[in-house]
Write a protein that holds these residues in place. Sequence first.
Motif, PDB file in Angstrom:
ATOM      1  N   UNK A  98       0.906  -1.196  -0.027  1.00  0.00           N
ATOM      2  CA  UNK A  98      -0.011  -0.081   0.034  1.00  0.00           C
ATOM      3  C   UNK A  98       0.831   1.220   0.032  1.00  0.00           C
ATOM      4  N   UNK A  99       0.277   2.452  -0.296  1.00  0.00           N
ATOM      5  CA  UNK A  99       0.811   3.767  -0.015  1.00  0.00           C
ATOM      6  C   UNK A  99       0.189   4.476   0.875  1.00  0.00           C
ATOM      7  N   UNK A 100       0.709   5.598   1.639  1.00  0.00           N
ATOM      8  CA  UNK A 100      -0.063   6.086   2.469  1.00  0.00           C
ATOM      9  C   UNK A 100      -1.314   6.931   2.282  1.00  0.00           C
ATOM     10  N   UNK A 103      -4.263   4.128   1.852  1.00  0.00           N
ATOM     11  CA  UNK A 103      -4.065   2.805   2.865  1.00  0.00           C
ATOM     12  C   UNK A 103      -5.316   2.994   3.666  1.00  0.00           C
ATOM     13  N   UNK A 104      -5.946   3.989   3.909  1.00  0.00           N
ATOM     14  CA  UNK A 104      -7.120   4.269   4.671  1.00  0.00           C
ATOM     15  C   UNK A 104      -8.400   3.492   3.887  1.00  0.00           C
ATOM     16  N   UNK A 105      -8.408   3.502   2.753  1.00  0.00           N
ATOM     17  CA  UNK A 105      -9.547   2.986   1.735  1.00  0.00           C
ATOM     18  C   UNK A 105      -9.698   1.469   2.111  1.00  0.00           C
ATOM     19  N   UNK A 106      -8.533   1.028   2.390  1.00  0.00           N
ATOM     20  CA  UNK A 106      -8.743  -0.631   2.777  1.00  0.00           C
ATOM     21  C   UNK A 106      -7.852  -1.021   4.034  1.00  0.00           C
ATOM     22  N   UNK A 111      -3.384  -4.582   6.499  1.00  0.00           N
ATOM     23  CA  UNK A 111      -2.988  -5.647   7.438  1.00  0.00           C
ATOM     24  C   UNK A 111      -2.768  -6.947   6.807  1.00  0.00           C
ATOM     25  N   UNK A 112      -3.623  -7.215   5.870  1.00  0.00           N
ATOM     26  CA  UNK A 112      -3.208  -8.656   5.335  1.00  0.00           C
ATOM     27  C   UNK A 112      -2.208  -8.678   4.718  1.00  0.00           C
ATOM     28  N   UNK A 159       0.389   7.865  14.545  1.00  0.00           N
ATOM     29  CA  UNK A 159      -0.033   7.764  12.787  1.00  0.00           C
ATOM     30  C   UNK A 159      -1.411   8.352  12.673  1.00  0.00           C
ATOM     31  N   UNK A 160      -1.660   8.966  11.421  1.00  0.00           N
ATOM     32  CA  UNK A 160      -2.884   9.256  11.123  1.00  0.00           C
ATOM     33  C   UNK A 160      -3.398   8.372   9.831  1.00  0.00           C
ATOM     34  N   UNK A 161      -2.628   7.543   9.425  1.00  0.00           N
ATOM     35  CA  UNK A 161      -3.325   6.674   8.454  1.00  0.00           C
ATOM     36  C   UNK A 161      -2.915   5.126   8.648  1.00  0.00           C
ATOM     37  N   UNK A 162      -3.517   4.274   8.047  1.00  0.00           N
ATOM     38  CA  UNK A 162      -3.251   2.766   8.175  1.00  0.00           C
ATOM     39  C   UNK A 162      -1.830   2.340   7.742  1.00  0.00           C
ATOM     40  N   UNK A 163      -1.508   3.018   6.861  1.00  0.00           N
ATOM     41  CA  UNK A 163       0.021   2.806   6.367  1.00  0.00           C
ATOM     42  C   UNK A 163       1.113   2.915   7.576  1.00  0.00           C
TER      43      UNK A 163
END
Length: 340
Positions: A98-100, A103-106, A111-112, A159-163
Amino acid sequence: MSNTSIVDVGARKVVVLGGRGFLGTHLVNALAQSGAAITVFDRPVARHDAAERDDTFSLQDIHPLSNVEIVSGDFSTGEGLARALRGAELVYHLISTTVPSTSNADPIGDVEGNLIGTLRLLELMKAAEVHRIVYVSSGGTVYGNPTVLPVPETHPLAPLCSYGVVKIAVEHYLQMHASLFGLVANILRVSNPFGTFQHHIGVQGVIPTFFRRMLDENPIEIWGDGSVVRDYIHVSDVVAALLRAGARQESGTFNIGSGVGHSLNAILDVVQRLVGRTPDVRYLPHRSFDVQKIYLDISKARRELSWQPSLSLEAGCTLYWDEVKRSAASSKKATTGSRR
């Protein structure tokens, strides 16, 4: 503390996960000069990948080296990893699925693909008795909006994003394996690297994107008002840090950046000056997950890695632009020659 000398990482076989990618391509070329046997693990090359790269360069130019073996596989499922790790002494983990900005979209996919994939890697490394790893984390996302600048490694992680969340989780698992199983894990929190062979032009990599859009006379889109500040570092300096981290026999976590912040508007000024063209700039609404201002404290890397960046922002951009122009000229000459 020169970054230009070849550093012996002290391993007869080195595995580079993501070795066909942006950082990986440069790292493999540097490792090859040390004489080590290198195994590149990456997904199979598809034709559409070329469109995602800095398209002034050809995929055929990547890794034309006799001491490099390429193992194709799937990091998310672990397919091909065991084969790649066979006989290895050192692993560079450069893969991210992913990219930052997306990443919040999925986050489940993040994680997977990245966290679970890394946990599988660590189990396979234990089974293969591979005891050293260098992991590329993120100096731009793990800290969130910092309370102090420049940001040291001891700063709270928010952090502010899933990445960034996943990067931190991977860091913690590496540290756990270092404590419980004797893994030597060096974590590099890299800021915003730029240079040739960069992926995701237009999605990630502000500097190559600005150059590309200006070269093609396309509009440049900036999220927010351009005041967002980041720490940018040329890929050659990142590779120098990776080599020094690979040579270590003890674990550590290091910020790798320029130690200086530049706004998007300042980057635009540098690119515009080098290209000699005034772009059409469109400012878009600010994104909530964008950290407003961050640049890294790199004093620990100076002390413990004997490393420091050798190129300023302007010098790095000049080098990149010269390489783009040289490649474009070569491509034009080759095309003209083939039509005769």
